[in-house]
Design an enzyme around this catalytic site. Structure first.
Site, PDB file in Angstrom:
ATOM      1  N   PRO A  78       0.814  -1.216   0.000  1.00 45.60           N
ATOM      2  CA  PRO A  78       0.000   0.000   0.000  1.00 45.60           C
ATOM      3  C   PRO A  78       0.847   1.265   0.000  1.00 45.60           C
ATOM      4  CG  PRO A  78      -0.967  -1.601   1.449  1.00 45.60           C
ATOM      5  CD  PRO A  78       0.317  -2.199   0.962  1.00 45.60           C
ATOM      6  N   CYS A  79       0.473   2.180  -0.871  1.00 47.75           N
ATOM      7  CA  CYS A  79       1.352   3.307  -1.170  1.00 47.75           C
ATOM      8  C   CYS A  79       0.924   4.605  -0.493  1.00 47.75           C
ATOM      9  CB  CYS A  79       1.391   3.528  -2.682  1.00 47.75           C
ATOM     10  SG  CYS A  79      -0.239   3.795  -3.413  1.00 47.75           S
ATOM     11  N   GLN A  80      -0.171   4.608   0.258  1.00 46.76           N
ATOM     12  CA  GLN A  80      -0.652   5.875   0.805  1.00 46.76           C
ATOM     13  C   GLN A  80       0.381   6.567   1.682  1.00 46.76           C
ATOM     14  OE1 GLN A  80      -2.271   3.023   0.785  1.00 46.76           O
ATOM     15  NE2 GLN A  80      -4.474   3.270   0.493  1.00 46.76           N
TER      16      GLN A  80
END
Length: 646
Positions: A78-80
């Site tokens: 996940p890149c958030q």
């Protein structure tokens, strides 16, 4: 060629990998609706839990594979946490830590290849917190790009050759400008970054970019599309705009009215009140096409892009069935890697497996991978080293000042250690030596001269005493260093020497001279002190997490249990100072006036030895000067104690 997919999402990346010839054997994904989408379209088994709770053995068992069967691990954690759309919190953000879980699975399986993707923001994301297990990265903390440097270095430790670059999907046949950092690892040689196959004008033997019209032109007047309506407030203004226009094309007074407070914000604001253009690739699809700052309005229709158009742009198959409410479907597609980009990278790895890859491809490529410079590993590493150099210069100044303060502290306080040694000599009695040491050992060593035995006993006794005295002095130095760098302070809690705040944690620290200080009883007591200190800290209303550290001034041990982390030597001094070299930098100041101080000590020591030899000969030697071992043992081990009941 069997592959494992981690953080699978709606399978955009995986579909490209499969198209390149790999067989995805298991997906790991915890988003409920993405899981349902995978199940609705494939028979691939899915582990639908948080990866922190999933063992590598469970992944392999679910895939029906042994470790040696896995050719490729692929996925995008996940890149958030690293997204430029929000605050970059690096690995201090829990979501950022799932990258460590990706690393864990790769480390456990050690496949020949892995592919990891992430957002552009990872190129500038900073390590703003360094866990104790990774203190070696303390020197690069808070440097732009240190997250990527950390990740790639950890993969290199496993033996992987790493290549990475920021790739614009439009350059690989996707009708969308979507930039992703792609990392390729190989247990062997470095895999070249795949050359772009498409450019704006079609130069250098490439095809022209695929456009929005190519992808969705046939859906322009389709009557059965699904979308979220535009926000009512934006409708009057969108009606005034034509294809390819945005708020800047409105009359000035209307633009200010339409934008409201956002009108005076800095930045390009190109996503506000935006109509797309048919004859260009789409901008990056976001998780909602109706948000004010990232609006994606159809070129000619008064509506946002539909989920069907989203799927076309991201190159999902027309029969791919997305599950969930329309909002969750937008999110699934908007978070996906375009299928075409996944294929380009997967195909590059497959060509290498098949021996068909041109290893000079990068050198021969004349097309930029994206619009950004220094976004390929060979360039990024150079730029990062330059940033680190500048940061090191700043740190050098800070550390130079710290060393000066340490030197001053030593000059003003080292005499305490030497005075303690001399005071110990002045108060020491011959009986103290005979009580504390093992006479059997000295007899076994064939020591028969009174002066030799006295010198041996005194040397052993004082060596042990000096270790304790200097350990106490070093404790004070460590507290001083921590106070200068992190505002640490001497603790009033039982068994705790130092308390300090660092990187969002409160630390309670017990400082020891070296790692071999404890027996089972003293260690158990120290653990009790730690637990009590942590409990008192939290019951006092403090909200910051509290961790216990057993810090040793020298040694190389590192261990953990449920209560504390033990760090020694360089790792300990790095922890309390932020400097990788302080453990060696302090050695010279410790020699301040050492010769003069030691000469004074030696004079006292020689006088004490002379006195003890005379006393020993008088009490424990016969008239012929022979040692009376029986008399020593009577004093050392005979029935001369007072019995006590326990």
């Amino acid at each position: 060629m069997d592959a494992i997919s981690l953080f699978s999402g709606a399978m955009g990346l995986d579909l490209g990998i499969e198209r390149a010839g790999f067989n995805i054997r298991v997906c790991v994904e915890m988003d409920k609706w993405a899981v349902e989408t995978i199940k609705a379209n494939t028979s691939i088994p899915v582990i639908d839990r948080d990866i922190n709770t999933i063992t590598t053995d469970e992944i392999l068992k679910t895939a029906g594979l042994e470790r040696e069967d896995v050719t490729l691990i692929v996925g995008g954690p996940p890149c958030q946490a690293f997204s430029t759309a929000g605050k970059q919190r690096g690995l201090a953000d829990f979501r950022g830590n799932v990258i460590l879980q990706y690393l864990r699975v790769v480390s456990d399986i050690r496949p020949p290849y892995f592919i990891m993707e992430n957002v552009r923001g990872i190129l500038s994301a900073k390590l703003n917190y360094v866990p104790l297990d990774y203190l070696e990265y303390e020197p690069i903390k808070n440097i732009k790009g240190s997250v990527l440097q950390f990740i790639t270095n950890e993969f290199k430790k496993l033996g992987y050759k790493i290549s990475y670059a920021l790739l614009d999907s439009a350059n690989y046949g996707v009708p969308e400008h979507r930039e992703r950092v792609v990392i390729i690892g190989h247990l062997g040689e470095r895999i070249p970054i795949p050359s772009p196959t498409h450019t704006k004008e079609g130069g250098y033997g490439t095809a022209r970019w695929n456009t929005l019209r190519d992808a969705i032109g046939d859906l322009e007047h389709h009557e059965h599309l699904h979308f979220i309506p535009l926000r009512p407030k934006s409708l009057p203004y969108m009606q005034m705009l034509r294809e390819g226009q945005n708020w800047r094309d409105l009359p000035p007074n209307v633009a200010r009215e339409a934008m409201g407070k956002a009108y005076d914000l800095s930045g390009g604001k190109t996503g506000f009140l935006r109509r797309l253009k048919f004859d260009e690739p789409s901008p990056t699809l976001v998780t909602s096409p109706t948000m004010p700052a990232t609006q994606l309005c159809h070129p000619t229709q008064l509506r946002p892009l539909s989920i069907e158009e989203y799927a076309r742009i991201q190159q999902f198959p027309n029969d791919w069935k997305f599950q969930g409410r329309i909002e969750t479907i937008y999110k699934q597609i908007g978070n996906a890697v375009p299928v075409g980009l996944g294929y380009a990278v997967g195909h590059q790895v497959m060509k290498h497996i098949q021996g068909r890859l041109n290893m000079r491809e990068e050198a021969q490529n004349r097309v930029p991978y994206s619009r950004y410079r220094n976004a390929i590993d060979t360039e990024f590493s150079r730029v990062f080293d330059e940033r680190k150099g500048k940061n090191d210069n700043k740190k050098d100044i800070v550390m130079s000042n710290l060393i000066k303060k340490v030197e001053q502290y030593v000059r003003e306080n080292i005499s305490q250690f030497h005075e303690a040694r001399i005071n110990k000599l002045k108060t020491l009695k011959l009986e103290d030596l005979l009580k504390k040491k093992n006479p059997y050992m000295y007899k076994a060593k064939n020591i028969n001269a009174a002066d030799t035995l006295v010198r041996s006993l005194a040397s052993a006794f004082m060596s042990s005493a000096e270790e304790t005295m200097f350990g106490d002095w070093l404790e004070g130095l460590a507290i001083f260093v921590a106070s200068e760098v992190y505002g640490g302070r001497k603790s009033a809690a039982d068994g705790i020497d130092l308390e300090m705040d660092k990187d969002g944690y409160h630390y309670v620290v017990s400082i020891k001279s070296g790692p071999k200080w404890s027996n089972s009883t003293s260690l158990r007591k120290q653990m009790e002190h730690f637990r009590k200190a942590i409990k008192v800290y939290h019951t006092s209303g403090n909200k910051i997490p509290c961790l216990a550290i057993e810090g040793c001034c020298y040694g190389r041990e590192h261990s953990e249990n449920d209560t504390r982390t033990k760090i020694c030597g360089q790792e300990f001094w790095l922890f309390i100072s932020g400097s990788n070299t302080l453990y060696t930098d302090i050695i010279e100041p410790l020699g301040t006036d050492a010769k003069a101080k030691n000469d004074a000590y030696q004079n006292e020591y020689d006088a004490m030895i002379t006195k003890f030899i005379i006393q020993f000969a008088d009490k424990y030697c016969d008239d012929g000067g022979k040692i009376m071992w029986e008399k020593i043992l009577e004093f050392n081990s005979g029935f001369h104690y007072t019995k006590t009941r326990h």
